[in-house]
Motif scaffolding. Sequence first.
Motif, PDB file in Angstrom:
ATOM      1  N   ASN A 140       0.842  -1.192   0.000  1.00  0.00           N
ATOM      2  CA  ASN A 140       0.000   0.000   0.000  1.00  0.00           C
ATOM      3  C   ASN A 140       0.883   1.250   0.000  1.00  0.00           C
ATOM      4  O   ASN A 140       2.011   1.235   0.470  1.00  0.00           O
ATOM      5  CB  ASN A 140      -0.903   0.000   1.244  1.00  0.00           C
ATOM      6  CG  ASN A 140      -2.040   0.983   1.147  1.00  0.00           C
ATOM      7  OD1 ASN A 140      -2.975   0.791   0.381  1.00  0.00           O
ATOM      8  ND2 ASN A 140      -1.969   2.051   1.918  1.00  0.00           N
ATOM      9  N   VAL A 141       0.341   2.353  -0.515  1.00  0.00           N
ATOM     10  CA  VAL A 141       1.069   3.630  -0.527  1.00  0.00           C
ATOM     11  C   VAL A 141       0.274   4.662   0.256  1.00  0.00           C
ATOM     12  O   VAL A 141      -0.771   5.118  -0.193  1.00  0.00           O
ATOM     13  CB  VAL A 141       1.304   4.127  -1.966  1.00  0.00           C
ATOM     14  CG1 VAL A 141       2.067   5.444  -1.959  1.00  0.00           C
ATOM     15  CG2 VAL A 141       2.062   3.078  -2.774  1.00  0.00           C
ATOM     16  N   PRO A 142       0.783   5.068   1.459  1.00  0.00           N
ATOM     17  CA  PRO A 142       1.954   4.495   2.129  1.00  0.00           C
ATOM     18  C   PRO A 142       1.619   3.153   2.777  1.00  0.00           C
ATOM     19  O   PRO A 142       0.446   2.797   2.885  1.00  0.00           O
ATOM     20  CB  PRO A 142       2.273   5.551   3.193  1.00  0.00           C
ATOM     21  CG  PRO A 142       0.948   6.156   3.521  1.00  0.00           C
ATOM     22  CD  PRO A 142       0.180   6.185   2.232  1.00  0.00           C
ATOM     23  N   PRO A 143       2.630   2.386   3.201  1.00  0.00           N
ATOM     24  CA  PRO A 143       2.369   1.121   3.902  1.00  0.00           C
ATOM     25  C   PRO A 143       1.462   1.345   5.111  1.00  0.00           C
ATOM     26  O   PRO A 143       1.457   2.425   5.716  1.00  0.00           O
ATOM     27  CB  PRO A 143       3.765   0.662   4.340  1.00  0.00           C
ATOM     28  CG  PRO A 143       4.685   1.315   3.355  1.00  0.00           C
ATOM     29  CD  PRO A 143       4.076   2.651   3.052  1.00  0.00           C
ATOM     30  N   ALA A 144       0.692   0.318   5.455  1.00  0.00           N
ATOM     31  CA  ALA A 144      -0.313   0.477   6.510  1.00  0.00           C
ATOM     32  C   ALA A 144      -0.351  -0.748   7.423  1.00  0.00           C
ATOM     33  O   ALA A 144      -0.101  -1.870   6.993  1.00  0.00           O
ATOM     34  CB  ALA A 144      -1.699   0.695   5.892  1.00  0.00           C
ATOM     35  N   TRP A 145      -0.658  -0.480   8.693  1.00  0.00           N
ATOM     36  CA  TRP A 145      -0.993  -1.527   9.645  1.00  0.00           C
ATOM     37  C   TRP A 145      -2.492  -1.760   9.585  1.00  0.00           C
ATOM     38  O   TRP A 145      -3.264  -0.807   9.593  1.00  0.00           O
ATOM     39  CB  TRP A 145      -0.622  -1.123  11.067  1.00  0.00           C
ATOM     40  CG  TRP A 145       0.832  -0.980  11.354  1.00  0.00           C
ATOM     41  CD1 TRP A 145       1.531   0.185  11.577  1.00  0.00           C
ATOM     42  CD2 TRP A 145       1.788  -2.025  11.478  1.00  0.00           C
ATOM     43  NE1 TRP A 145       2.845  -0.073  11.822  1.00  0.00           N
ATOM     44  CE2 TRP A 145       3.035  -1.432  11.765  1.00  0.00           C
ATOM     45  CE3 TRP A 145       1.715  -3.413  11.368  1.00  0.00           C
ATOM     46  CZ2 TRP A 145       4.195  -2.178  11.948  1.00  0.00           C
ATOM     47  CZ3 TRP A 145       2.875  -4.163  11.546  1.00  0.00           C
ATOM     48  CH2 TRP A 145       4.097  -3.559  11.830  1.00  0.00           C
ATOM     49  N   VAL A 146      -2.892  -3.016   9.558  1.00  0.00           N
ATOM     50  CA  VAL A 146      -4.307  -3.366   9.684  1.00  0.00           C
ATOM     51  C   VAL A 146      -4.490  -4.086  11.010  1.00  0.00           C
ATOM     52  O   VAL A 146      -3.866  -5.124  11.252  1.00  0.00           O
ATOM     53  CB  VAL A 146      -4.788  -4.255   8.522  1.00  0.00           C
ATOM     54  CG1 VAL A 146      -6.231  -4.719   8.768  1.00  0.00           C
ATOM     55  CG2 VAL A 146      -4.701  -3.508   7.209  1.00  0.00           C
ATOM     56  N   HIS A 147      -5.311  -3.507  11.871  1.00  0.00           N
ATOM     57  CA  HIS A 147      -5.556  -4.064  13.197  1.00  0.00           C
ATOM     58  C   HIS A 147      -6.907  -4.791  13.200  1.00  0.00           C
ATOM     59  O   HIS A 147      -7.913  -4.270  12.698  1.00  0.00           O
ATOM     60  CB  HIS A 147      -5.601  -2.956  14.249  1.00  0.00           C
ATOM     61  CG  HIS A 147      -4.347  -2.144  14.336  1.00  0.00           C
ATOM     62  ND1 HIS A 147      -3.187  -2.633  14.886  1.00  0.00           N
ATOM     63  CD2 HIS A 147      -4.068  -0.874  13.935  1.00  0.00           C
ATOM     64  CE1 HIS A 147      -2.238  -1.707  14.832  1.00  0.00           C
ATOM     65  NE2 HIS A 147      -2.753  -0.637  14.255  1.00  0.00           N
ATOM     66  N   HIS A 148      -6.912  -5.987  13.796  1.00  0.00           N
ATOM     67  CA  HIS A 148      -8.142  -6.758  13.943  1.00  0.00           C
ATOM     68  C   HIS A 148      -8.425  -6.935  15.428  1.00  0.00           C
ATOM     69  O   HIS A 148      -7.586  -7.442  16.186  1.00  0.00           O
ATOM     70  CB  HIS A 148      -8.008  -8.121  13.276  1.00  0.00           C
ATOM     71  CG  HIS A 148      -7.680  -8.055  11.807  1.00  0.00           C
ATOM     72  ND1 HIS A 148      -8.595  -7.613  10.870  1.00  0.00           N
ATOM     73  CD2 HIS A 148      -6.543  -8.366  11.133  1.00  0.00           C
ATOM     74  CE1 HIS A 148      -8.030  -7.672   9.652  1.00  0.00           C
ATOM     75  NE2 HIS A 148      -6.794  -8.118   9.799  1.00  0.00           N
ATOM     76  N   VAL A 149      -9.597  -6.501  15.853  1.00  0.00           N
ATOM     77  CA  VAL A 149      -9.984  -6.470  17.257  1.00  0.00           C
ATOM     78  C   VAL A 149     -11.244  -7.314  17.441  1.00  0.00           C
ATOM     79  O   VAL A 149     -12.136  -7.284  16.589  1.00  0.00           O
ATOM     80  CB  VAL A 149     -10.262  -5.004  17.697  1.00  0.00           C
ATOM     81  CG1 VAL A 149     -10.790  -4.942  19.109  1.00  0.00           C
ATOM     82  CG2 VAL A 149      -8.992  -4.164  17.550  1.00  0.00           C
TER      83      VAL A 149
END
Length: 209
Positions: free
Chosen positions: A198-207
């Motif tokens: 991804n631009v910019p790189p991303a964190w994907v959080h799962h809760v």
Amino acid sequence: MFRHHRLFFQEYLRHFHHTGAIAPSSRWLGAALARHVANGDAPRRVLEVGPGTGAVTGHIVSRLKDSDRFDLVELNPAFVDCLRRRFTSEPRFAAVNDRARVIHAAVEELPCDEPYDAIVSGLPFNNFAESDVRRILEAFGKLMAPGGTLSFFEYVGVRPARALVSGKRERERLNGVGRALREVLDRREFSCECIWPNVPPAWVHHVRA
């Protein structure tokens, strides 16, 4: 696709506070955010918050079962109009139009009487006040069914970098947003992915609720 990107960029220029990016999410980010939409055979209620022009929506739609219900809540009227057109004119979206609703509202305004099994958020938390982030997270908690999941993202390193070059007031705001998110993640996060393409790189959080 070009039309959707152009609209997204126009709304970014007009409403940076709520849009938060110059282009829709990449297919890699969209796939990660939609990862926990499908789970088992029982009917599920799915909510997307801040869908924009529908980049992530397409990934969610592809995972819906015939018995699932899908709500999308969007505050920007231009995006609302775009999404409603897509659900009536594009075959992939139109296939689920009879069980999908595009709601023009803030997520905090949604009733909590029918909770959701999966919530996917595209909201740019780093653009909001700490109090707004806490209010939205509280709304998510009320809207999630027992055992339900919440998936959201944040760009890698953006908040610390912005805090480093900002004045005191902005730095305090960003640190407050970080605290609000961390309180939820420390207690409820069960998975985290880094989406480097991804631009910019991303964190994907799962809760999990």
